[in-house]
Design a protein around this motif. Structure first.
Motif, PDB file in Angstrom:
ATOM      1  N   GLU A   1     -85.525  47.879 -66.632  1.00  0.00           N
ATOM      2  CA  GLU A   1     -84.591  47.616 -65.540  1.00  0.00           C
ATOM      3  C   GLU A   1     -84.032  48.926 -64.988  1.00  0.00           C
ATOM      4  OE1 GLU A   1     -81.744  44.888 -67.149  1.00  0.00           O
ATOM      5  OE2 GLU A   1     -82.914  43.135 -66.531  1.00  0.00           O
ATOM      6  N   ARG A   2     -83.771  49.878 -65.868  1.00  0.00           N
ATOM      7  CA  ARG A   2     -83.301  51.188 -65.391  1.00  0.00           C
ATOM      8  C   ARG A   2     -84.387  51.871 -64.567  1.00  0.00           C
ATOM      9  NH1 ARG A   2     -84.235  56.075 -65.798  1.00  0.00           N
ATOM     10  NH2 ARG A   2     -85.904  55.671 -67.283  1.00  0.00           N
ATOM     11  N   ALA A   3     -85.643  51.780 -65.037  1.00  0.00           N
ATOM     12  CA  ALA A   3     -86.743  52.425 -64.318  1.00  0.00           C
ATOM     13  C   ALA A   3     -86.980  51.779 -62.959  1.00  0.00           C
ATOM     14  CB  ALA A   3     -88.018  52.369 -65.162  1.00  0.00           C
ATOM     15  N   VAL A   4     -86.795  50.468 -62.885  1.00  0.00           N
ATOM     16  CA  VAL A   4     -87.011  49.761 -61.621  1.00  0.00           C
ATOM     17  C   VAL A   4     -85.823  49.961 -60.677  1.00  0.00           C
ATOM     18  CG1 VAL A   4     -87.328  47.471 -60.587  1.00  0.00           C
ATOM     19  CG2 VAL A   4     -88.582  48.095 -62.647  1.00  0.00           C
ATOM     20  N   GLY A   5     -84.633  50.111 -61.270  1.00  0.00           N
ATOM     21  CA  GLY A   5     -83.442  50.305 -60.449  1.00  0.00           C
ATOM     22  C   GLY A   5     -82.657  49.043 -60.202  1.00  0.00           C
ATOM     23  N   GLY A   6     -82.858  48.019 -61.027  1.00  0.00           N
ATOM     24  CA  GLY A   6     -82.116  46.770 -60.873  1.00  0.00           C
ATOM     25  C   GLY A   6     -82.637  45.741 -61.842  1.00  0.00           C
ATOM     26  N   ARG A   7     -81.994  44.590 -61.853  1.00  0.00           N
ATOM     27  CA  ARG A   7     -82.390  43.519 -62.774  1.00  0.00           C
ATOM     28  C   ARG A   7     -83.787  42.996 -62.441  1.00  0.00           C
ATOM     29  NH1 ARG A   7     -77.490  39.438 -62.148  1.00  0.00           N
ATOM     30  NH2 ARG A   7     -77.838  40.066 -59.996  1.00  0.00           N
ATOM     31  N   LEU A   8     -84.487  42.606 -63.508  1.00  0.00           N
ATOM     32  CA  LEU A   8     -85.811  42.023 -63.297  1.00  0.00           C
ATOM     33  C   LEU A   8     -85.695  40.627 -62.728  1.00  0.00           C
ATOM     34  CD1 LEU A   8     -87.612  43.204 -66.557  1.00  0.00           C
ATOM     35  CD2 LEU A   8     -87.680  44.243 -64.298  1.00  0.00           C
TER      36      LEU A   8
END
Length: 477
Positions: free
Chosen positions: A445-452
């Motif tokens: 989630e941190r790598a994507v920049g938001g909640r899955l």
């Protein structure tokens, strides 16, 4: 006197017509930041700026601490109570003040001189002038635009700090929760080894085993106790790290966490196109992109004004000794003979290329981080499922079968103890696999920049089933 000052006062009042009414109040900017955080984490942030807000936050934190903490409640506490984060919020106020400063012209400079004659007529020679920086007025719109971009960049950077803190808090909480569970499993292993050592001592006293067998059992018990001591010490250290992240003081550190880690979700969140999502929504990447645009705007401004480094425009009035008054405009121009702005343009050009390369490198790294985090999540899920569906049920079955053979006098007590210890070790492995899964999920989630988003409800954990066979209660050993 007032007649003489009228042109000067009129000139001094001109900037009011051009100065923008940009406020120094950062509330609107912080509200934007809060909306961004809420959209990506589901949590609210609050900026503690006065005593009433601090009291409200303290009451909310105390209420949350009275419950059994979860990962989400830990995040909620930290977003309200972490003083490092509160200090980060002040960056928004600083940037808002800089925007307000950029929207204002420099103050008008008013000068006066008085010269007294040494012989009649004794009329004072008086001179007054008012002047302002014309270049300051000319570049006002561009400076406001740059300062507004800097404010937007600050909001993105602070919001990214919030998201990073959220991921770190979840990882810290799952580490503490798993550590407490592991310590409980180690406690069972200690009991098993102590029972085996006690049995070995009685058998040695009866002459049924030799000293080597006794020492082996006692060494296993001592090692289990040492492992338990080290595990408890590590859990205390992990808990203190979490306390610091939560911003808890003395008297607030006796909180209780949920009983055990949540099980694996029945279904995994959609993992398609995560790289594209990350590039479009990662806030640190947006900061890097904004920095390149900011330097480009500064470079354009410098190129457009490099040949007019200083222009002062004003009005001057003078009354001579004969009583005659002369008034008129005043212009001061700095000639760009020695410095035509080449060093500044070269520096900004290099900074622009640097910002572009930094953004390109960060985009590559973001895509790699997403792939790595996604692979880590799937690997952790596979390991946890292997424990839950294969290894742990096998160990539980072996323990039940060993107990049946023990009741039939076909297995020794030591073999039963060993089967129970291996079952507990499998449960420890499952706890560690669950911990690694939830930490990997937070990292993704941190790598994507938001909640899955879109995950199913957590499934029941195999650890919630009673792994101790009922037959064990019918045989004393």
């Amino acid at each position: 006197m007032m007649t003489m000052l009228k042109p000067i006062l009129l000139t001094a009042a001109l900037p009011v017509l051009f100065a923008a009414c940009t406020s120094t109040n950062p509330k609107a900017a912080f509200d934007d930041l809060s909306k961004t955080v809420a959209a990506r984490t589901g949590q609210q942030v609050q900026w503690s700026r006065d005593d009433s807000q601090r009291k409200e936050i303290a009451m909310t934190v105390e209420t949350l601490l009275q419950t059994n903490l979860t990962a989400q409640s830990c995040v909620a506490i930290a977003l309200l109570n972490n003083r490092v984060l509160q200090a980060e919020f002040e960056e928004v106020g600083i940037s808002q003040a800089e925007l307000a400063q950029a929207a204002r012209l420099k103050n008008i400079e008013i000068a006066g001189s008085w010269r007294f004659p040494d012989r009649p007529p004794s009329v004072v020679n008086a001179e007054y002038s008012a002047a302002g920086d014309f270049l300051d007025l000319l570049t006002l719109p561009a400076r406001k635009k740059i300062a507004r971009r800097e404010l937007e960049q600050t909001k993105l950077r602070v919001a990214d700090s919030v998201l990073r803190l959220t991921a770190d808090l979840q990882s810290a909480f799952y580490t503490v929760l798993a550590g407490e569970e592991l310590a409980r499993r180690l406690g069972v292993i200690v009991e098993v080894n102590d029972a085996a050592a006690d049995l070995a001592q009685r058998q040695f006293d009866a002459g049924n085993i030799n000293a080597l067998e006794l020492q082996n059992q006692q060494a296993s018990a001592a090692q289990a106790r040492l492992d338990l001591m080290l595990a408890k010490a590590q859990t205390r250290a992990d808990r203190e790290r979490l306390n610091r992240a939560l911003g808890l003081s003395v008297g607030q550190t006796q909180w209780k966490a949920a009983d055990e880690l949540p099980g694996l979700p029945d279904t995994e969140s959609p993992l398609e196109n995560l790289e594209t999502r990350a590039v479009s929504q990662r806030l640190d990447l947006a900061v890097a992109r904004s920095q390149a645009e900011l330097v480009a705007a500064a470079l354009r401004l410098k190129k457009n004004t490099r040949f007019i480094p200083g222009v002062t425009v004003g009005v001057q009035t003078e009354r001579d000794t004969d009583g005659q008054r002369v008034s008129g405009p005043n212009l001061t121009l700095e000639l760009p003979l020695f410095d035509q702005g080449q060093p500044a343009v070269a520096r900004l050009t290099a900074q622009y290329r640097q910002a572009q390369n930094h953004y390109a490198a960060m985009e590559v790294n973001v895509r790699s981080e997403v792939r790595q985090a996604q692979d880590g999540l799937l690997a952790a899920r596979d390991a946890a499922e292997h424990y839950a569906k294969t290894l742990l049920p096998q160990r539980q079955k072996i323990l039940r079968e060993t107990l049946l053979h023990y009741n039939a006098m076909q297995k020794s007590s030591y073999e039963l103890f060993a089967a129970k210890e291996r079952e507990q070790l499998a449960e420890r492995g499952y706890v560690e696999a669950l911990r690694d899964y939830w930490i990997a999920r937070a990292e993704l989630e941190r790598a994507v920049g938001g909640r899955l988003g879109g995950e199913g409800a957590p499934a029941l954990s195999p650890l919630k089933t009673d792994s101790t066979p009922k037959e064990e209660h019918h045989h004393k050993h």
